[in-house]
Design a protein around this motif. Structure first.
Motif, PDB file in Angstrom:
ATOM      1  N   LYS A  47       0.817  -1.209   0.000  1.00  0.00           N
ATOM      2  CA  LYS A  47       0.000   0.000   0.000  1.00  0.00           C
ATOM      3  C   LYS A  47       0.857   1.268   0.000  1.00  0.00           C
ATOM      4  O   LYS A  47       0.445   2.301  -0.515  1.00  0.00           O
ATOM      5  CB  LYS A  47      -0.933  -0.002   1.223  1.00  0.00           C
ATOM      6  CG  LYS A  47      -1.988  -1.100   1.165  1.00  0.00           C
ATOM      7  CD  LYS A  47      -2.975  -1.017   2.307  1.00  0.00           C
ATOM      8  CE  LYS A  47      -2.374  -1.400   3.649  1.00  0.00           C
ATOM      9  NZ  LYS A  47      -1.958  -2.807   3.738  1.00  0.00           N
ATOM     10  N   THR A  48       2.069   1.149   0.571  1.00  0.00           N
ATOM     11  CA  THR A  48       2.894   2.344   0.722  1.00  0.00           C
ATOM     12  C   THR A  48       3.210   2.989  -0.631  1.00  0.00           C
ATOM     13  O   THR A  48       3.177   4.211  -0.765  1.00  0.00           O
ATOM     14  CB  THR A  48       4.202   2.003   1.462  1.00  0.00           C
ATOM     15  OG1 THR A  48       3.888   1.145   2.552  1.00  0.00           O
ATOM     16  CG2 THR A  48       4.881   3.244   1.977  1.00  0.00           C
ATOM     17  N   VAL A  49       3.517   2.160  -1.622  1.00  0.00           N
ATOM     18  CA  VAL A  49       3.850   2.697  -2.940  1.00  0.00           C
ATOM     19  C   VAL A  49       2.651   3.407  -3.562  1.00  0.00           C
ATOM     20  O   VAL A  49       2.785   4.456  -4.185  1.00  0.00           O
ATOM     21  CB  VAL A  49       4.324   1.562  -3.868  1.00  0.00           C
ATOM     22  CG1 VAL A  49       4.513   2.083  -5.270  1.00  0.00           C
ATOM     23  CG2 VAL A  49       5.613   0.985  -3.350  1.00  0.00           C
ATOM     24  N   GLN A  60       8.869   5.163  10.155  1.00  0.00           N
ATOM     25  CA  GLN A  60       9.191   4.180   9.129  1.00  0.00           C
ATOM     26  C   GLN A  60       8.723   4.622   7.738  1.00  0.00           C
ATOM     27  O   GLN A  60       9.444   4.494   6.763  1.00  0.00           O
ATOM     28  CB  GLN A  60       8.560   2.851   9.491  1.00  0.00           C
ATOM     29  CG  GLN A  60       9.385   1.720   8.954  1.00  0.00           C
ATOM     30  CD  GLN A  60       9.030   0.439   9.635  1.00  0.00           C
ATOM     31  OE1 GLN A  60       7.910  -0.038   9.500  1.00  0.00           O
ATOM     32  NE2 GLN A  60       9.954  -0.125  10.369  1.00  0.00           N
ATOM     33  N   HIS A  61       7.514   5.172   7.687  1.00  0.00           N
ATOM     34  CA  HIS A  61       7.016   5.696   6.414  1.00  0.00           C
ATOM     35  C   HIS A  61       7.929   6.815   5.915  1.00  0.00           C
ATOM     36  O   HIS A  61       8.237   6.891   4.733  1.00  0.00           O
ATOM     37  CB  HIS A  61       5.598   6.254   6.576  1.00  0.00           C
ATOM     38  CG  HIS A  61       4.531   5.198   6.581  1.00  0.00           C
ATOM     39  ND1 HIS A  61       4.648   4.018   5.895  1.00  0.00           N
ATOM     40  CD2 HIS A  61       3.317   5.146   7.179  1.00  0.00           C
ATOM     41  CE1 HIS A  61       3.565   3.294   6.066  1.00  0.00           C
ATOM     42  NE2 HIS A  61       2.738   3.960   6.850  1.00  0.00           N
ATOM     43  N   PHE A  62       8.336   7.647   6.844  1.00  0.00           N
ATOM     44  CA  PHE A  62       9.219   8.753   6.491  1.00  0.00           C
ATOM     45  C   PHE A  62      10.503   8.211   5.859  1.00  0.00           C
ATOM     46  O   PHE A  62      10.930   8.648   4.791  1.00  0.00           O
ATOM     47  CB  PHE A  62       9.540   9.568   7.753  1.00  0.00           C
ATOM     48  CG  PHE A  62      10.479  10.708   7.537  1.00  0.00           C
ATOM     49  CD1 PHE A  62      10.166  11.729   6.657  1.00  0.00           C
ATOM     50  CD2 PHE A  62      11.691  10.769   8.221  1.00  0.00           C
ATOM     51  CE1 PHE A  62      11.026  12.800   6.455  1.00  0.00           C
ATOM     52  CE2 PHE A  62      12.564  11.830   8.027  1.00  0.00           C
ATOM     53  CZ  PHE A  62      12.235  12.842   7.146  1.00  0.00           C
ATOM     54  N   ILE A  85      -4.441   8.497   4.755  1.00  0.00           N
ATOM     55  CA  ILE A  85      -4.592   8.082   6.147  1.00  0.00           C
ATOM     56  C   ILE A  85      -4.306   6.588   6.215  1.00  0.00           C
ATOM     57  O   ILE A  85      -5.015   5.801   5.592  1.00  0.00           O
ATOM     58  CB  ILE A  85      -6.042   8.307   6.630  1.00  0.00           C
ATOM     59  CG1 ILE A  85      -6.590   9.646   6.155  1.00  0.00           C
ATOM     60  CG2 ILE A  85      -6.167   8.123   8.119  1.00  0.00           C
ATOM     61  CD1 ILE A  85      -6.296  10.792   7.002  1.00  0.00           C
ATOM     62  N   ASP A  86      -3.314   6.187   6.988  1.00  0.00           N
ATOM     63  CA  ASP A  86      -2.950   4.778   7.072  1.00  0.00           C
ATOM     64  C   ASP A  86      -3.513   4.152   8.351  1.00  0.00           C
ATOM     65  O   ASP A  86      -3.275   4.658   9.446  1.00  0.00           O
ATOM     66  CB  ASP A  86      -1.418   4.653   7.057  1.00  0.00           C
ATOM     67  CG  ASP A  86      -0.961   3.220   6.789  1.00  0.00           C
ATOM     68  OD1 ASP A  86      -1.770   2.416   6.285  1.00  0.00           O
ATOM     69  OD2 ASP A  86       0.209   2.902   7.079  1.00  0.00           O
ATOM     70  N   GLU A  87      -4.246   3.080   8.208  1.00  0.00           N
ATOM     71  CA  GLU A  87      -4.703   2.299   9.357  1.00  0.00           C
ATOM     72  C   GLU A  87      -5.460   3.079  10.427  1.00  0.00           C
ATOM     73  O   GLU A  87      -5.159   2.981  11.610  1.00  0.00           O
ATOM     74  CB  GLU A  87      -3.517   1.585  10.026  1.00  0.00           C
ATOM     75  CG  GLU A  87      -2.925   0.470   9.191  1.00  0.00           C
ATOM     76  CD  GLU A  87      -3.913  -0.650   8.885  1.00  0.00           C
ATOM     77  OE1 GLU A  87      -4.951  -0.745   9.569  1.00  0.00           O
ATOM     78  OE2 GLU A  87      -3.651  -1.408   7.935  1.00  0.00           O
TER      79      GLU A  87
END
Ligand code: ADP
Ligand code: MG
Length: 686
Positions: free
Chosen positions: A291-293, A321-323, A385-387
């Protein structure tokens, strides 16, 4: 402003007679502060009684109501023995009323010899005698309070009785206003529901599911109406059409080819972004589906169009971590990514805020801090918005003030959200699915093991570490307090350190940010090999070299949670294992749930089966985590009625978008009653 007609309901309970400090505490524990809270404190069960004039009309074991003439008081010989008081019915048959301990003194005064009393309680046999132990009512025949044939039993807290709560509630019912009807007439007549005030009064007087449904419906209806009003307001204020030019996405050097599902999802999102109607899209994709990509491409489109993007993560660790992964994927590209969490203070925070305001920061990653009032963007166009299953109405309204128009919103989740829950949290939204995992993954092998075999498990972990590999060790979830969670993790870490020394590190939710980061970094870089953790690692953490996961007391976790945890391994080429350690003794359902984990890696199936196994239980545990927007409606009621409520709200808004007609006015009252003020606020600005 709240309509005056609701004032009696929002009055503090201290306005009732006889509410002193002693009773305020237990009420506070029950979250009862206002008259309305009392009225919505529904019975959890009922005591049924049989009214008799003669004792032989009743069976032993029955709850009865009977008028007795009080006879002799008889203390037993020894000090701690019970007090027995005889009472006789109309034909002179007698029953013993038995009182233990301090109740005796009080009963003596309540039951003078020769007087009549209406007594209720459970009829029992003791030797040859009939007796009632601690009758629950002993009223004078002419007194106002009399035992009822059906008496509600209320959820309690220490320091208050069900009877006392019942009294307070019936006092509050005196103040119950008659409210105009807000529900669609056809809905009302089809379900044969009574008016709001009738339903609220009756639910304390008789056991009737229909009453509860009606009152739950009101809450669901207000929820849907508020969400639809917000959506309309967002559409009215408009978003900004985001048209990228490939200048960044075209140069993105991904270390892999996107899966078909990722490509499809990206183009669905791009289709939304080029519209001026703000996107509201849910992206569901199992753990590890990439999903990150998708988030990255979405954010980059905003940057390509000269605007900004924001990426909200649920925890500090994940934000970091996303950063880090965004920075890595973007290396060499002229994109300025910054991070902002509650931890960032002083100079660093100042300079980030400045960069956001002047537009030199293109993408902001962070926790809730990124949408706080003080955070001003130059031109926020996209928010991911993640999770977060619930991003409340007021948060969305706040977000909508942050761009030139309303920002496009992408909500990502690994936990399959049933449609009813998505509706409840966001209203109607579009959905995309990442239903394909990147290639080359070997599925995680799952084992279930009894805690009695912990010693041999530790041996196995030893061999794993000796091979230079890494592992997670997740400690039991202790419900009562975060402190005991912590103690369990620290104790386990101490034991494992005795055995494995410096290879062991520990991380938990109570750690300060920098300390936590240091531990995570050391683990990610391979300096430490065994990470003992509480569930803080649950979502998102990505350490591909970790190929073993131990979960202690796995039977106490929700299945969705176990699935998330398991998703932390199996991210590298190495074959991964997940060992679910169960308590020595567990029930059949728990066994079935763990067996399911062993059987499948499919998150959707797990979520579905979990719902089935728990029956009409919690909706994926959201209520526990405080994410449910409902206080009155049960999950089952939400599932059953939310579609109907959504239609009802839609129909009303089609006919009377400004809520100015008589039903519209009534619906406004409902919005205030259920504290969906944000929904009403959209009308004022319109
Ligand atoms: P999710 O957030 O959906 O759980 P991530 O975005 O963290 O998943 O991706 C999981 C891992 O898979 C990451 O290491 C990521 O680099 C990798 N990945 C993502 N997409 C692909 C792909 N198409 N092919 C190979 N690996 C991928
Ligand atoms: Mg993720």
């Amino acid at each position: 402003m709240r309509p005056d007609i609701l004032n009696p309901l929002f009055a503090e309970i201290t306005t009732l007679k006889g509410i002193g400090p002693a009773i305020a505490k237990p009420l506070d524990r029950l979250k009862i502060a206002r008259i309305k809270d009392l009225l919505y404190h529904f019975p959890s069960g009922w005591t049924y009684r049989k009214q008799v004039t003669l004792l032989d009309e009743a069976d032993v074991g029955q709850n009865i109501i009977i008028k007795l003439v009080i006879g002799e008081h008889k203390s037993s010989g020894h000090r701690r023995g019970p007090l027995r008081i005889f009472g006789s019915d109309a034909e002179g048959n007698y029953v013993t009323l038995t009182f233990f301990g301090r109740n005796g003194g009080w009963a003596r005064k309540q039951l003078p010899v020769g007087e009549e009393r209406v007594v209720s309680g459970k009829l029992e046999r003791y030797g040859d005698e009939l007796q009632i132990v601690h009758p629950d009512h002993m009223d004078k025949p002419d007194s106002k309070s009399q035992p009822q044939l059906a008496e509600p039993v209320y959820p309690l807290s220490e320091g208050i009785t069900s009877k006392r709560l019942g009294q307070l509630i019936s006092d509050s019912l005196q103040k119950l206003p008659e409210l105009p009807e807000w529900a669609e007439p056809s809905v009302l007549s089809k379900a044969a529901w009574s008016s709001w005030s009738r339903a609220l009064a009756s639910i304390h007087q008789k056991d009737d599911e229909g009453l509860h449904d009606r009152l739950a419906y009101d809450e669901i209806f207000s929820n849907q109406l508020a969400l639809q009003l917000v959506r309309k307001e967002m559409d009215r204020r408009k978003g900004v059409a985001v048209q990228g030019d490939e200048s960044l996405v075209g140069k993105l050097k991904l270390p892999f080819e996107m899966t078909g599902a990722q490509k499809r999802t990206v183009s669905e999102i791009e289709g939304d972004l080029v519209q001026s109607r703000p996107m509201l899209r849910l992206l569901q994709g199992d753990v590890g589906s990439g999903k990150t990509v998708v988030a990255l491409v979405t954010l980059l489109r905003a940057v390509e169009a000269g605007m900004q993007g924001a990426f909200l993560a649920p925890t500090e660790i994940l934000a970091r971590q996303h950063f880090a992964s965004l920075q890595e994927l973007l290396s060499g590209l002229p994109v300025n990514v910054a991070i902002l969490t509650g931890r960032d203070k002083g100079k660093i925070r100042e300079s980030t805020l400045m960069g956001l305001a002047d537009g030199s920061i293109h993408i902001l990653v962070g926790t809730h801090a990124i949408f706080q009032e003080a955070v001003e963007y130059k031109n926020l166009a996209v928010a991911v918005i993640d999770e977060q299953h619930r991003f409340g109405v007021s948060q969305r309204l706040m977000l909508s003030g942050k761009g030139r128009g309303v920002p496009h919103l992408l909500v990502m989740t690994a936990t399959p959200i049933p449609r009813s829950l998505a509706l409840a949290s966001y209203g109607d939204m579009d959905a995309s699915q990442l239903d394909e995992l990147p290639p080359g993954r070997t599925p995680v092998e799952t084992l279930v093991m009894s805690e009695e075999k912990l010693v041999s498990l530790v041996e196995g972990v030893g061999r794993h570490l000796a091979d230079g590999k890494q592992a997670f060790w997740v400690c039991p979830l202790v419900e009562e307090s975060a402190n005991s969670d912590l103690a369990a993790a620290e104790q386990r870490a101490a034991q494992l350190k005795l055995r494995f020394g410096d290879k062991v590190a520990v991380v938990h939710g109570r750690m300060k940010g920098p300390e936590k980061d240091a531990v995570m970094e050391a683990f990610a870089s391979g300096k430490t090999q065994l990470l003992v953790a509480t569930t803080v690692i649950e979502v998102g953490v990505d350490v591909p070299n970790a190929s073993l996961m131990i979960v202690e007391a796995a039977d106490r976790f929700g299945l969705a949670q176990l699935h998330q945890l398991r998703g932390r391994v199996g991210r590298g080429a190495e074959k991964s294992r997940c060992v679910l350690v169960r308590s020595a003794q567990i029930g059949e359902t728990a066994k079935a749930r763990l067996a399911l984990m062993r059987e499948t890696n499919d998150g959707f199936r797990i979520a579905e089966e979990d719902l089935k196994l728990r029956g009409a239980g919690e909706m994926l545990g959201v209520r526990q985590s405080g994410e449910s927007p409902f206080n009155i409606a049960s999950d089952e009621q939400v599932r059953e009625m939310i579609g109907m409520a959504a239609d009802d709200a839609k129909l009303l808004l089609e006919r009377d978008g400004g809520l100015t007609g008589s039903r519209g006015e009534a619906a406004r009252i409902a919005l205030y009653l259920f504290e969906r003020d944000a929904g009403v606020a959209t009308l004022r600005s319109g």
